[in-house]
Design a protein around this motif. Sequence first.
Motif, PDB file in Angstrom:
ATOM      1  N   TYR A  13     -32.733  36.398 -36.707  1.00 29.97           N
ATOM      2  CA  TYR A  13     -31.487  37.155 -36.533  1.00 29.97           C
ATOM      3  C   TYR A  13     -30.827  36.793 -35.202  1.00 29.97           C
ATOM      4  O   TYR A  13     -29.637  36.478 -35.141  1.00 29.97           O
ATOM      5  CB  TYR A  13     -31.819  38.646 -36.619  1.00 29.97           C
ATOM      6  N   TYR A  14     -31.603  36.806 -34.115  1.00 30.17           N
ATOM      7  CA  TYR A  14     -31.038  36.514 -32.803  1.00 30.17           C
ATOM      8  C   TYR A  14     -30.741  35.026 -32.619  1.00 30.17           C
ATOM      9  O   TYR A  14     -29.800  34.672 -31.905  1.00 30.17           O
ATOM     10  CB  TYR A  14     -31.933  37.049 -31.690  1.00 30.17           C
ATOM     11  N   PHE A  17     -27.435  34.713 -34.083  1.00 29.69           N
ATOM     12  CA  PHE A  17     -26.458  35.273 -33.146  1.00 29.69           C
ATOM     13  C   PHE A  17     -26.102  34.246 -32.075  1.00 29.69           C
ATOM     14  O   PHE A  17     -24.931  33.984 -31.820  1.00 29.69           O
ATOM     15  CB  PHE A  17     -27.022  36.547 -32.502  1.00 29.69           C
ATOM     16  N   ASN A  18     -27.127  33.660 -31.449  1.00 21.77           N
ATOM     17  CA  ASN A  18     -26.884  32.700 -30.375  1.00 21.77           C
ATOM     18  C   ASN A  18     -26.151  31.458 -30.873  1.00 21.77           C
ATOM     19  O   ASN A  18     -25.426  30.825 -30.110  1.00 21.77           O
ATOM     20  CB  ASN A  18     -28.188  32.310 -29.684  1.00 21.77           C
ATOM     21  N   LEU A  64     -27.767  35.265 -25.780  1.00 21.46           N
ATOM     22  CA  LEU A  64     -28.863  36.147 -25.371  1.00 21.46           C
ATOM     23  C   LEU A  64     -29.974  35.289 -24.791  1.00 21.46           C
ATOM     24  O   LEU A  64     -30.428  34.333 -25.420  1.00 21.46           O
ATOM     25  CB  LEU A  64     -29.363  36.946 -26.567  1.00 21.46           C
ATOM     26  N   LEU A  67     -35.250  36.573 -24.197  1.00 17.56           N
ATOM     27  CA  LEU A  67     -35.517  37.400 -25.369  1.00 17.56           C
ATOM     28  C   LEU A  67     -37.019  37.640 -25.536  1.00 17.56           C
ATOM     29  O   LEU A  67     -37.810  36.695 -25.543  1.00 17.56           O
ATOM     30  CB  LEU A  67     -34.957  36.692 -26.613  1.00 17.56           C
ATOM     31  N   THR A 123     -28.198  48.844 -31.245  1.00 21.70           N
ATOM     32  CA  THR A 123     -28.049  48.064 -30.025  1.00 21.70           C
ATOM     33  C   THR A 123     -27.707  48.984 -28.857  1.00 21.70           C
ATOM     34  O   THR A 123     -26.874  49.877 -28.997  1.00 21.70           O
ATOM     35  CB  THR A 123     -26.932  47.018 -30.198  1.00 21.70           C
TER      36      THR A 123
END
Length: 136
Positions: A13-14, A17-18, A64, A67, A123
Motif C-alpha cells: 500500500y505504501y 503511495f510513494n 514517505l 517507514l 491516518t
Amino acid sequence: MTRQAAEALIARYYAAFNAGDAKGMLDCVAEDVEHRVNEGGIRRGRARFAEFCGHMGVSYREELKDLVIFANAEGTRGAAEFVVHGEYLQTDPGLPEAKGQIYVLPAGGFFEISGGKIVRVTTFYNLNDWIRQVSA
C-alpha cells in the motif's frame, strides 16, 4: 492472514503511495473500505477513496520515509510510522495558499485487515505543525 502477510500488504500500500500509483493503492483496499482522515470525516467505499487519491495527487507531492510497519499475530490489525516529505502544490480549500512549500511531518497510519484487503485505514499527523510549516 499472518502477521507477515499483513505487513506485506501495508508495505505494498505504501510502496504504491510513494510511486504515485493510485491503482496500486486501490488494489490493496476492500470495496467497502473506511478511510478515516486526520481531523476530518470518514470516507466509505473504494470510489470515495479513489477520489481522495486523485485529489492528493494534484494538491501534494509526498514521499514517505523511515517507514516502520507493525501487525498483530492474527494479521487483522496493523500500524505504520513514517515521516512525510512533501511539497504543497495546489491550494486545498480551507487551508493556506499553496506556493510549492516544502514540509517534513511525522505521521502514522492504522489499519484493519480482513479477507486479504485493508478494510479501514486511519491516518494521523499534526495538522497545526503542517500549517505552521506551509505558512512560514
